[in-house]
Each structure stands twice: as structure tokens, then as C-alpha cells.
Motif scaffolding. Sequence first.
Motif, mmCIF file in Angstrom:
data_model
loop_
_atom_site.group_PDB
_atom_site.id
_atom_site.type_symbol
_atom_site.label_atom_id
_atom_site.label_comp_id
_atom_site.label_asym_id
_atom_site.label_seq_id
_atom_site.Cartn_x
_atom_site.Cartn_y
_atom_site.Cartn_z
ATOM 1 N N ARG A 1 8.402 7.624 -11.241
ATOM 2 C CA ARG A 1 9.112 8.709 -10.652
ATOM 3 C C ARG A 1 8.055 9.047 -9.303
ATOM 4 N NH1 ARG A 1 9.896 11.877 -14.509
ATOM 5 N NH2 ARG A 1 7.955 13.327 -14.147
ATOM 6 N N LYS A 2 6.900 9.021 -9.172
ATOM 7 C CA LYS A 2 6.005 9.387 -8.098
ATOM 8 C C LYS A 2 6.114 8.209 -7.186
ATOM 9 C CE LYS A 2 1.134 10.725 -7.216
ATOM 10 N NZ LYS A 2 0.023 11.005 -7.767
ATOM 11 N N VAL A 3 6.191 7.048 -7.903
ATOM 12 C CA VAL A 3 6.064 5.935 -6.935
ATOM 13 C C VAL A 3 7.349 5.824 -5.921
ATOM 14 C CG1 VAL A 3 6.581 3.352 -6.848
ATOM 15 C CG2 VAL A 3 4.702 4.340 -8.155
ATOM 16 N N ILE A 4 8.676 6.218 -6.751
ATOM 17 C CA ILE A 4 9.819 6.201 -6.275
ATOM 18 C C ILE A 4 9.799 7.302 -5.148
ATOM 19 C CG2 ILE A 4 12.334 6.667 -6.372
ATOM 20 C CD1 ILE A 4 11.785 5.209 -9.212
ATOM 21 N N LYS A 5 9.390 8.648 -5.446
ATOM 22 C CA LYS A 5 9.108 9.626 -4.479
ATOM 23 C C LYS A 5 8.516 9.497 -3.430
ATOM 24 C CE LYS A 5 8.435 14.724 -4.630
ATOM 25 N NZ LYS A 5 8.099 15.904 -5.632
ATOM 26 N N THR A 6 7.272 8.929 -3.402
ATOM 27 C CA THR A 6 6.354 8.532 -2.372
ATOM 28 C C THR A 6 6.748 7.438 -1.708
ATOM 29 O OG1 THR A 6 4.701 8.051 -3.794
ATOM 30 C CG2 THR A 6 4.616 10.263 -3.661
ATOM 31 N N GLU A 7 7.264 6.328 -2.193
ATOM 32 C CA GLU A 7 7.496 5.114 -1.666
ATOM 33 C C GLU A 7 6.165 4.446 -1.611
ATOM 34 O OE1 GLU A 7 10.284 4.981 1.601
ATOM 35 O OE2 GLU A 7 11.771 5.783 0.578
ATOM 36 N N SER A 8 5.386 4.610 -2.454
ATOM 37 C CA SER A 8 4.313 3.950 -2.450
ATOM 38 C C SER A 8 3.597 3.717 -3.750
ATOM 39 C CB SER A 8 2.994 5.152 -1.896
ATOM 40 O OG SER A 8 1.708 4.488 -1.909
ATOM 41 N N VAL A 9 2.985 2.463 -3.918
ATOM 42 C CA VAL A 9 2.764 1.823 -5.217
ATOM 43 C C VAL A 9 1.163 2.243 -5.644
ATOM 44 C CG1 VAL A 9 4.494 0.102 -5.565
ATOM 45 C CG2 VAL A 9 2.335 -0.443 -4.360
ATOM 46 N N GLU A 10 0.582 2.945 -4.563
ATOM 47 C CA GLU A 10 -0.901 3.268 -4.643
ATOM 48 C C GLU A 10 -1.157 3.822 -5.921
ATOM 49 O OE1 GLU A 10 -4.452 5.412 -2.159
ATOM 50 O OE2 GLU A 10 -2.279 5.759 -1.987
ATOM 51 N N PRO A 11 -0.501 4.649 -6.666
ATOM 52 C CA PRO A 11 -0.762 5.286 -8.031
ATOM 53 C C PRO A 11 -0.692 4.192 -9.048
ATOM 54 C CG PRO A 11 0.726 6.611 -6.916
ATOM 55 C CD PRO A 11 0.783 5.438 -6.267
ATOM 56 N N MET A 12 -0.002 2.941 -8.948
ATOM 57 C CA MET A 12 0.366 1.993 -9.907
ATOM 58 C C MET A 12 -0.043 0.670 -9.629
ATOM 59 S SD MET A 12 4.350 1.472 -11.329
ATOM 60 C CE MET A 12 4.906 0.770 -10.089
ATOM 61 N N PRO A 13 -1.247 0.493 -9.808
ATOM 62 C CA PRO A 13 -2.029 -0.900 -9.324
ATOM 63 C C PRO A 13 -1.204 -2.081 -9.791
ATOM 64 C CG PRO A 13 -3.674 0.636 -10.097
ATOM 65 C CD PRO A 13 -2.524 1.289 -10.492
ATOM 66 N N PHE A 14 -1.022 -3.079 -9.103
ATOM 67 C CA PHE A 14 -0.240 -4.110 -9.373
ATOM 68 C C PHE A 14 -0.464 -4.850 -10.714
ATOM 69 C CE2 PHE A 14 0.282 -8.798 -9.364
ATOM 70 C CZ PHE A 14 1.824 -9.014 -9.618
ATOM 71 N N PHE A 15 -1.990 -5.065 -10.766
ATOM 72 C CA PHE A 15 -2.539 -6.044 -11.985
ATOM 73 C C PHE A 15 -2.287 -5.113 -13.344
ATOM 74 C CE2 PHE A 15 -4.533 -8.728 -8.902
ATOM 75 C CZ PHE A 15 -4.232 -9.858 -9.129
#
Length: 238
Positions: free
Chosen positions: A153-167
Motif C-alpha cells: 500500500r505504501k509503494v502504491i501511495k508513494t509510487e516508489s519501490v524503495e521500501p520493498m527491495p527487488f531481491f
Amino acid sequence: MDAHHALHFAFGIFGNATALFLFLAPLNTFKRIVKSKSTEQFSGIPYVTTLLNCLLSAWYGLPFVSEHNILVSITNGTGAGIEIIYLLIFIIYADYKEKTWILVLFTFVLSVFGFVVFGSLFALYGHDRKVFCGLAATIFSIIMYGSHLSIMRKVIKTESVEPMPFFLSLFVFLCGTSWLVFGLLGKDPFVAVPNGFRCALGMIQLILHVIYRNKSEPKKPPAATAAAAATVAVTADV
């Protein structure tokens, strides 16, 4: 060993490997806590909930509870040991209020686990024991995986994947898929269902990476970003 059992065992081994990666992912977080002698913005709650799920899943995988699930016990027993170490470090460096809260939750975890263990040993037998322990592990697994929803939800709200590392997202998907297949091959819904849920969450996280990977926003404070990533990393158990 026929092909079916060999495939079942192979997915269990792969599931162990991916789960170990996730269990060890918060190491940098705890190095930071030890170095700064403070828990900063990190929360100990994900580690308490993960410990409970590891304990319940490890118990469920024992041969006298369910058959052909010893790999489930191995990975979750290992995970429980790692989570206890994390919690000890957290308790040492947390402030009084946070330390008290974590100790209360830790007591609750031991109480729930004790209830399941003694209830299944002395009141239930055979299939009833398996169903009781399997339901307990499944329910707490799904509740724990719900922590991913707040991160997404935070990723969608901020439009950033910074809190959710890809690996981390990739290994959540791989771990969930491995244990989902393991559960399906073993015809065990108590392994397949929660990991099907985790597999779906991992897939959604990867889709969010595709959608938002080229979008940016102002950088978050390092501690806040690391705390969010640690929440994703800690949910590794079966």
C-alpha cells in the motif's frame, strides 16, 4: 525413490534455501542496531510474529504430527533459532517501553505455542492432531503475511519501490512457490494454502516493481526505508 518423491524432496530443499536467505536478510538491520546501540525506528513486532509462525510450522512438520514434512520442521526450526537471536538483540537495545511490549508479546507467543503443543500431545491423536496443528500454523501464517499488504500500500501511495527491495520480493515469490509446489506434491493443504497466499503476494510485489521501477520520489530517511524492508524480509517461514 520414485520421480514424484524426488521432485517433492527437491522443492523442499529449494524452499529451505530460499527461506534461509529471507531469514538472514535482516542481518544488516541488526548490525546497524548493535553499532548504534539503538533500535531507532525499527519494530520488533515482525520478529515476534515470525517466531510464533516458525514454532507452529516446525511443530506441524514433525513426523508424529504430519508425515513427509520433516523439511518443513528443519527450515522453521532454523528460522525460530534465528528469530530468537534477533529478538534478544532487539530487547538489549530497545528502550524500556518497547522492551516491555516485546517481552509481553514474547510471553504471548510462548503461551500460544505451549497451548498448541500440549493440546495436540495430550488431547488429540492421528488426523485430529494434524488438522489442529495445521490450522494453527496456517492461520498465523496468513495473518503474518498480511504485513506485506501495508508495504505494498505504501509503494502504491508513494509510487516508489524503495521500501520493498527487488531481491526480497523475488525471494518471497520463489520461497512461496517452492513450498506451494511442495505442499501440492505432498497433498498437504496446510503447507500449500498459506504458501499459495505468499506466492501471490510475491507476484504482486514483482508486478509493482515493473510498474513503479522507473518512478521516483524524494528519498525517505534511511532508518524508515530500512525498517520497511526489514518487515518484508522477516516473513520467511512456511
